[in-house]
Each structure stands twice: as C-alpha cells, then as structure tokens.
Design an enzyme around this catalytic site. Structure first.
Site, PDB file in Angstrom:
ATOM      1  N   CYS A   1      34.093  48.201  37.524  1.00  0.00           N
ATOM      2  CA  CYS A   1      33.107  46.902  36.484  1.00  0.00           C
ATOM      3  C   CYS A   1      32.163  47.202  36.151  1.00  0.00           C
ATOM      4  CB  CYS A   1      33.879  45.341  36.884  1.00  0.00           C
ATOM      5  SG  CYS A   1      35.843  46.304  37.218  1.00  0.00           S
TER       6      CYS A   1
ATOM      7  N   HIS B   1      30.184  40.061  33.113  1.00  0.00           N
ATOM      8  CA  HIS B   1      32.409  40.700  33.695  1.00  0.00           C
ATOM      9  C   HIS B   1      32.856  40.361  33.447  1.00  0.00           C
ATOM     10  CE1 HIS B   1      35.229  43.096  34.268  1.00  0.00           C
ATOM     11  NE2 HIS B   1      34.797  42.981  35.762  1.00  0.00           N
TER      12      HIS B   1
ATOM     13  N   ASN C   1      40.906  41.592  31.702  1.00  0.00           N
ATOM     14  CA  ASN C   1      39.723  42.081  32.271  1.00  0.00           C
ATOM     15  C   ASN C   1      40.506  43.727  31.864  1.00  0.00           C
ATOM     16  OD1 ASN C   1      37.678  43.791  33.965  1.00  0.00           O
ATOM     17  ND2 ASN C   1      38.352  42.678  35.969  1.00  0.00           N
TER      18      ASN C   1
HETATM   19  N1  COA Z   1      51.991  34.073  38.052  1.00  0.00           N
HETATM   20  C1  COA Z   1      52.835  33.226  38.983  1.00  0.00           C
HETATM   21  N2  COA Z   1      52.151  33.537  40.250  1.00  0.00           N
HETATM   22  C2  COA Z   1      52.088  34.177  40.574  1.00  0.00           C
HETATM   23  C3  COA Z   1      51.194  35.247  39.994  1.00  0.00           C
HETATM   24  C4  COA Z   1      51.435  35.547  38.446  1.00  0.00           C
HETATM   25  N3  COA Z   1      50.739  36.487  37.946  1.00  0.00           N
HETATM   26  N4  COA Z   1      50.185  35.729  40.332  1.00  0.00           N
HETATM   27  C5  COA Z   1      50.310  35.055  41.751  1.00  0.00           C
HETATM   28  N5  COA Z   1      51.517  34.120  41.821  1.00  0.00           N
HETATM   29  C6  COA Z   1      51.283  33.291  42.922  1.00  0.00           C
HETATM   30  C7  COA Z   1      51.335  34.284  44.485  1.00  0.00           C
HETATM   31  O1  COA Z   1      52.600  35.014  44.217  1.00  0.00           O
HETATM   32  C8  COA Z   1      51.196  32.157  44.709  1.00  0.00           C
HETATM   33  O2  COA Z   1      52.310  32.218  44.999  1.00  0.00           O
HETATM   34  P1  COA Z   1      52.381  31.586  46.461  1.00  0.00           P
HETATM   35  O3  COA Z   1      51.942  30.054  46.575  1.00  0.00           O
HETATM   36  O4  COA Z   1      54.661  30.783  46.189  1.00  0.00           O
HETATM   37  O5  COA Z   1      52.303  32.734  47.863  1.00  0.00           O
HETATM   38  C9  COA Z   1      50.384  32.021  44.101  1.00  0.00           C
HETATM   39  O6  COA Z   1      50.965  32.542  43.046  1.00  0.00           O
HETATM   40  C10 COA Z   1      48.932  31.644  44.544  1.00  0.00           C
HETATM   41  O7  COA Z   1      48.391  33.326  44.143  1.00  0.00           O
HETATM   42  P2  COA Z   1      46.667  33.252  45.205  1.00  0.00           P
HETATM   43  O8  COA Z   1      46.952  34.823  44.814  1.00  0.00           O
HETATM   44  O9  COA Z   1      46.126  32.738  45.727  1.00  0.00           O
HETATM   45  O10 COA Z   1      46.431  33.081  43.777  1.00  0.00           O
HETATM   46  P3  COA Z   1      44.854  32.586  43.634  1.00  0.00           P
HETATM   47  O11 COA Z   1      44.668  31.015  42.960  1.00  0.00           O
HETATM   48  O12 COA Z   1      43.620  33.456  44.513  1.00  0.00           O
HETATM   49  O13 COA Z   1      44.508  33.323  41.709  1.00  0.00           O
HETATM   50  C11 COA Z   1      43.729  35.726  40.974  1.00  0.00           C
HETATM   51  C12 COA Z   1      44.787  34.653  41.788  1.00  0.00           C
HETATM   52  C13 COA Z   1      43.881  37.224  40.919  1.00  0.00           C
HETATM   53  C14 COA Z   1      43.339  34.953  39.644  1.00  0.00           C
HETATM   54  C15 COA Z   1      42.209  34.687  41.523  1.00  0.00           C
HETATM   55  O14 COA Z   1      42.412  35.269  43.348  1.00  0.00           O
HETATM   56  C16 COA Z   1      41.591  35.612  41.359  1.00  0.00           C
HETATM   57  O15 COA Z   1      40.710  36.033  39.619  1.00  0.00           O
HETATM   58  N6  COA Z   1      40.028  36.696  41.525  1.00  0.00           N
HETATM   59  C17 COA Z   1      39.448  38.043  41.893  1.00  0.00           C
HETATM   60  C18 COA Z   1      40.276  39.187  40.605  1.00  0.00           C
HETATM   61  C19 COA Z   1      38.973  39.661  39.664  1.00  0.00           C
HETATM   62  O16 COA Z   1      38.467  39.600  38.852  1.00  0.00           O
HETATM   63  N7  COA Z   1      39.298  41.411  40.015  1.00  0.00           N
HETATM   64  C20 COA Z   1      38.566  41.960  39.247  1.00  0.00           C
HETATM   65  C21 COA Z   1      37.046  41.993  39.501  1.00  0.00           C
HETATM   66  S1  COA Z   1      36.483  42.921  38.993  1.00  0.00           S
END
Ligand code: COA
Length: 320
Positions: A111, A247, A277
């Site tokens: 990215c 980004h 993204n």
């Molecule tokens: N829909 C519904 N539920 C979802 C889901 C989806 N698409 N994806 C994950 N969940 C659930 C998980 O299973 C988890 O459930 P549980 O509590 O029962 O185990 C819950 O939601 C929380 O998951 P978690 O991974 O802790 O959520 P989060 O608040 O960390 O958000 C991201 C996840 C990916 C949105 C966040 O971590 C993020 O944006 N990270 C950066 C990613 C990024 O930008 N990557 C590219 C960089 S270049």
C-alpha cells in the site's frame, strides 16, 4: 529544481459491490463494516485487469498534464497484483499508450507502493537524469482475497490511479519513507512454492492474511511520524498543511491519526467509503479526485502518506 505532479487520472471497475451484496457471500453485515471501517461499497473487476485499469488511468493523467506519451521516459507501475510476472505491467502500459521512449518497471511496496514510485521519479527528475515520468498505482486485489474470510474480503477493492511528473521550480519539498521487514508477518500474501525436479516445498496460502489489530496499531503510530518528519524536513508545522492525503485503509485509522496530529479531520479527504482499500492505487485515486474537485488549489501545501504490507511506509510533502 524539484519535481512536481503535472496531471492526474484514475480508473475504476464498473461493478459496484455494496456491503449488503457482500453479506450474501460471506457472514457479515453492512453495520459491522461501516462502523469498523467506514466502507460502504467497493469496485470489483469483472472485465477489467490491472493492465487495463492502469492504461485507462494513464491516458487520463497524460491528457490532464498535456504531455504526449513520447515525452515519458519512465513508467513505474506500483502493484502487488500484476496480471502476470512477465512482461511487467509498465511494459504493457507502454505498448498500449505508445510511450516508446520510456524505461518500464513494476514496484511492489504494497500500500506504500505509489508513494515509493513517486519518490523514485522525483529522484530521477530532480537530479536531471530524465524529464517526464508516469507513475501508476493499480490493483485487482479481488483475485488475492479469500472470499470465505470475512476478516479481509470486506476491506479491499480494485482500481488504479496515475500521475505524470516533470521538472518544476515548486513541487515536492520533502520525502520520507522506510520499512520494517521484521514485522512482515502481520500482513502477508503467499507466493508460489519452490517446486522443481529436486525439491517440493509446501504451498502457502495464495490469499491475503492479516493481523488486523497489529496493522491498525502500526498505521496510527506511523502516519503521525511520517507527517511530523515531512513537516520538520520542509521547515513547516503540521498545522500549516492545507490537505493530508492518506492511504485509504480504514476511516478509524485516518480519524485517529488526525487526532494524534492535532489536526482537523476536514483536511483529510476520504473516499474509502466508495472504494474500500485499493492498496497501491488508493492515494493516486484520492489525489485525482482532490485535483479534479478543486480541493487541491495552486499553492496548497499537501502531505501524502502510505503504509502497508512489508511493513512499508512512505510520504511526500509538496506545494501543489
Ligand atoms: N463482519 C462481521 N463480523 C466480523 C467481520 C465482518 N466482516 N470481521 C470480523 N468480525 C468479527 C470477528 O470475528 C470478531 O468476532 P468475535 O468478537 O465474536 O470474535 C469481531 O468481529 C471483532 O473482530 P476484530 O478483528 O477484533 O475487529 P477489529 O475491531 O480489530 O476490526 C479490522 C477489524 C480489520 C477492521 C481492523 O483491525 C482494521 O481495520 N485493521 C487494519 C486493517 C488494515 O487497514 N489493513 C490494511 C493496511 S494497508
């Protein structure tokens, strides 16, 4: 003499995939995706490829810059999703647009790739080695998604953006960048295993795998560091910035970074609600929209910053 961006362009697949449509494919829902990421829909390639999106964005950028394809001496396509490994995407773009005087290569810094590409062109142009460069960020990430993994497939989209760069009295003021390969495991995409008559290695997953929370922490720490470093190098204060183009990974990342920098969220344009993204393409698409909508005005002081798999990061400070 420095270098500057003379024109911008972008291209997106026609197919719009809303969160509700995704919820029919994988166990997710519109509310979760909007709340956690800010994404409402994304574009997914059906007839388009990384190459066709690159070509379309490049043509628009060339027209916007008023530069002919023959004047381009360097084409860099930043991508982690080329259509094939050889010829590289830049060579394919060159053939399509008729940029017969260009050297052509691909660059993969995930990215942060588009920012790495712009910095590379800046080095060539500001040192007088060449005059005009075409830098493209393009992805068809949909082909490296595990469409059964709701933790990743809801986040990404396909698209391309491009800029034409050339020499200028005003333009890029400072650059900043780096990488931390020791943290590479938090965001990966498997490669072809080594299989030949002498060895047969295990295949790794061909799909994107991510530790979302680690990536989130990295991003909200790194963005303020980049913007502060650019400001220090440019002898300005972050509060002098007219726009910060980041980004587009997650709305919460952008909001947290703005808060940590003590800057108003209004100067951080966001388009990830429409496109998700798009990795190397995201800043280039955002830049094109800011340029065409008039958000970027002549003389605007703007910081751009990318971060992603590698882990990699890079940014530039420029006067528009
Ligand atoms: N829909 C519904 N539920 C979802 C889901 C989806 N698409 N994806 C994950 N969940 C659930 C998980 O299973 C988890 O459930 P549980 O509590 O029962 O185990 C819950 O939601 C929380 O998951 P978690 O991974 O802790 O959520 P989060 O608040 O960390 O958000 C991201 C996840 C990916 C949105 C966040 O971590 C993020 O944006 N990270 C950066 C990613 C990024 O930008 N990557 C590219 C960089 S270049």
């Amino acid at each position: 003499m420095t270098s500057s961006i003379l024109g911008t362009g972008s291209a997106l697949p026609e197919k719009i995939v809303t969160n509700d449509l995704l919820a029919t494919i994988v166990d997710t829902n519109d509310e979760w995706i909007r709340d956690r990421t800010g994404i409402c829909e994304r574009r997914i390639a059906t007839t388009e490829t990384t190459t066709t999106l690159s070509v379309d964005a490049a043509r628009i950028a060339l027209e916007d810059a008023g530069i002919s394809p023959e004047e381009i001496e360097l084409i860099i396509v930043a991508t982690l999703t080329p259509d094939g490994s050889m010829p590289n995407t830049a060579c394919k773009v060159q053939a399509e647009i008729g940029a017969t005087n260009a050297m052509c290569y691909e660059l993969n810094a995930a990215c942060a790739g588009f920012m790495y590409g712009v910095q590379t062109a800046h080095a060539f142009i500001s040192s007088g080695i060449l005059k005009h460069a075409l830098i493209i960020g393009a992805e068809t990430l949909s082909k490296i998604m595990d469409w059964t993994d709701r933790g990743t497939c809801v986040l990404f989209g396909d698209g391309a953006g491009a800029v034409v760069m050339g020499p200028s009295k005003e333009g890029i003021i400072a650059v900043e960048g780096g990488a931390d390969g020791s943290k590479g495991h938090v965001l990966t995409c498997g490669n072809a295993p080594l299989i030949n008559p002498f060895v047969r290695n295990e295949a790794t997953s061909p799909y994107v795998d991510m530790d979302g929370q680690e990536v989130f922490k990295f991003a909200v720490r790194k963005i303020p560091e980049i913007v502060n470093a650019l400001s220090a190098k440019g002898n300005v204060s972050p509060s002098d910035l007219d726009l910060v183009l980041l980004h587009q990974a997650n709305k919460r990342i952008i909001q947290t970074a703005a808060k940590r920098l003590g800057l108003n969220e209004d100067i951080f344009p966001i388009n990830l609600s429409k496109y998700g993204n798009t990795s190397a393409a995201s800043i280039a698409i955002l830049l094109d929209e800011a340029n065409k909508s008039g958000q970027l005005k002549k003389g605007s002081l703007v910081a751009l910053a990318g971060f992603g798999g590698g882990l990699t990061w890079a940014g530039i400070l420029m006067k528009w």
